[in-house]
Design a protein around this motif. Structure first.
Motif: not given
Length: 457
Positions: A429-455
């Motif tokens: 019931g969770r879209s890929p975007a919701e998983d990304l948002l969870q990472r943003y608020h936890s492991g990514w420490e409110h930064s999108v910079e890790p997306a350039f590695t993880d995605c």
């Protein structure tokens, strides 16, 4: 959005609307000739500072990417002396307005071949990108760059579109420069089959939007949507976008779609390789030799094909049907989209089951699903269920269709193997975007910079 690479004005002169309908009808093919053509876009960026690739200059550039890929047998396509696309064996690599790289795959027999094509392309891209210090990102919307940060590619039609977009909607530039999608093109064998496929796939595009929702960031932070790419299309240009309620009305067919297309304002006419500004003008006037941009000039079938390429509904008809509802994403979901739609549309029993599911949905319900999927994806309510419940039914229909197709790989697996990731998404019931948002608020420490590695691919 890339369009054709000819000089323009080719083909027969158009004398009647019936001629254009007959042109669309030439797409009808015997079922043993049905193919899948998968397209996907991705964002190029500099490894050093995660900025978009300029077309040319010092450091990593779009032009260096195109020129580097020619080592793999790609033939460059030039506009005003500059490479703006590549061609090879029925496939092409083209540039979207902001430099997004698009692979338009060759028409292939099955999803196994499509996935092999996608993997081969990504390996070639990574080989060149690694040499020049570039990377490529698999998201539906650029997570960081502003419009001002994003370059305009040197293609004539894009300059015309950039000037026209603010006149007809608020978000057209966001669509042009900051969005990425994955799409699949499918065949039909008759007008009746086309209409049934068109209706089913239009009604179910919100399911694809929800399953593939992968664009929750903009300007370095959450944007309030799960598929911001899908939301952008709701305020780009209502003359040429949307869910096309007329497709579900009596009398739908090739001629009815031509009537719709003729009422969509033009962007351009191409002559001798140059794009002539015809924004907002009427293709009906063009047929009657009364186009203000080219008085006395007659429209041709090639002009009609160019015009069709400037129409952007959720499902688009050319001499094939194009599914347009999904965000770009990682390689496994690039293979999942053609599997999803082939399973639904390329098997009679599955197509009928899907039609029974959607046939009593109203135009208002279909539009509500479209709007809801962009914001809440699988959690979007519908009647006594949600898009999650609908998605589970749709995936079961698709899996049944793929089993019936019985297109096997070397390990004896049918194409349904490519639905596994989508079924996991639907079950959760969770879209890929919701998983990304969870990472943003936890492991990514409110930064999108890790997306350039993880995605990244």
């Amino acid at each position: 959005m890339s369009g054709s690479y000819s000089d323009g004005g080719g083909g027969a002169v158009i004398e009647s609307t019936e001629q254009m309908a007959a042109h669309l009808a030439r797409g009808c093919k015997p079922r043993d000739q049905w193919r899948l053509g998968t397209e996907h876009e991705k964002f190029g960026f500099t490894l050093k500072d995660h900025q978009p690739l300029p077309y040319e200059g010092e450091g990593p550039t779009v032009r260096k990417m195109l020129e580097g890929l020619t080592r793999f047998g790609w033939e460059p396509v030039l506009e005003n002396g500059k490479p703006i696309a590549l061609k090879r064996e029925g496939a092409s690599v083209s540039l979207e307005p902001g430099g997004q790289f698009e692979l338009s795959g060759a028409p292939l027999e099955n999803v196994h071949q499509t996935c092999s094509e996608v993997n081969g392309h990504l390996k070639e891209v990574k080989s060149v990108a690694d040499e020049i210090g570039a990377g490529f990102l698999g998201l539906g919307f650029s997570p960081k760059w502003s419009l001002e940060d994003t370059p305009l590619m040197p293609k004539g039609r894009y300059g015309l579109m950039k000037a026209y977009m603010p006149k007809v909607g608020k978000l057209g530039h966001q669509m042009m420069f900051r969005s990425c999608t994955v799409q699949v093109n499918l065949d039909f064998d008759s007008e009746a089959t086309m209409v049934k496929m068109f209706r089913v796939s239009l009604a179910l595009q919100p399911v694809a939007t929800a399953l593939f929702a992968n664009s929750p960031f903009a300007d370095g932070r959450p944007n309030g949507f799960l598929s911001y790419r899908a939301h952008i299309w709701t305020d780009t240009d209502n003359d040429r976008t949307g869910m096309l309620p007329f497709v579900f009305e009596d009398g739908m067919g090739f001629e009815r779609y031509v009537d719709y297309a003729l009422d969509v304002p033009m962007y351009f006419v191409k002559r001798k390789g140059a794009f002539i500004d015809a924004t907002g003008q009427s293709f009906r006037d063009f047929i009657a030799r009364k186009l203000p941009a080219l008085p006395g000039e007659r429209a041709t079938i090639e002009d009609f094909d160019d015009h069709l390429s400037t129409i952007f509904p959720e499902v688009r008809l050319k001499t094939f049907l194009e599914m347009r509802g999904a965000d770009g994403g990682p390689w496994n979901r690039l293979c999942a989209l053609p599997a999803l739609w082939a399973g639904i549309l390329y098997d009679d029993a599955s197509l009928e089951a899907a039609w029974q599911l959607v046939k009593d949905w109203s135009a208002e319900e279909r539009e509500a699903l479209r709007l809801g999927a962009a914001r809440t994806a699988l959690k979007t309510p519908f009647r006594n269920t949600t898009l999650q419940g609908i998605a589970k039914q749709v995936l079961a229909i698709s899996r049944s269709g793929l089993r019936a197709r019985a297109k096997l790989n070397g390990h004896g697996e049918n194409e349904a193997v490519f639905l596994d990731d989508l079924e996991a998404i639907a079950d959760s019931g969770r879209s890929p975007a919701e998983d990304l948002l969870q990472r943003y608020h936890s492991g990514w420490e409110h930064s999108v910079e890790p997306a350039f590695t993880d995605c990244a691919y």
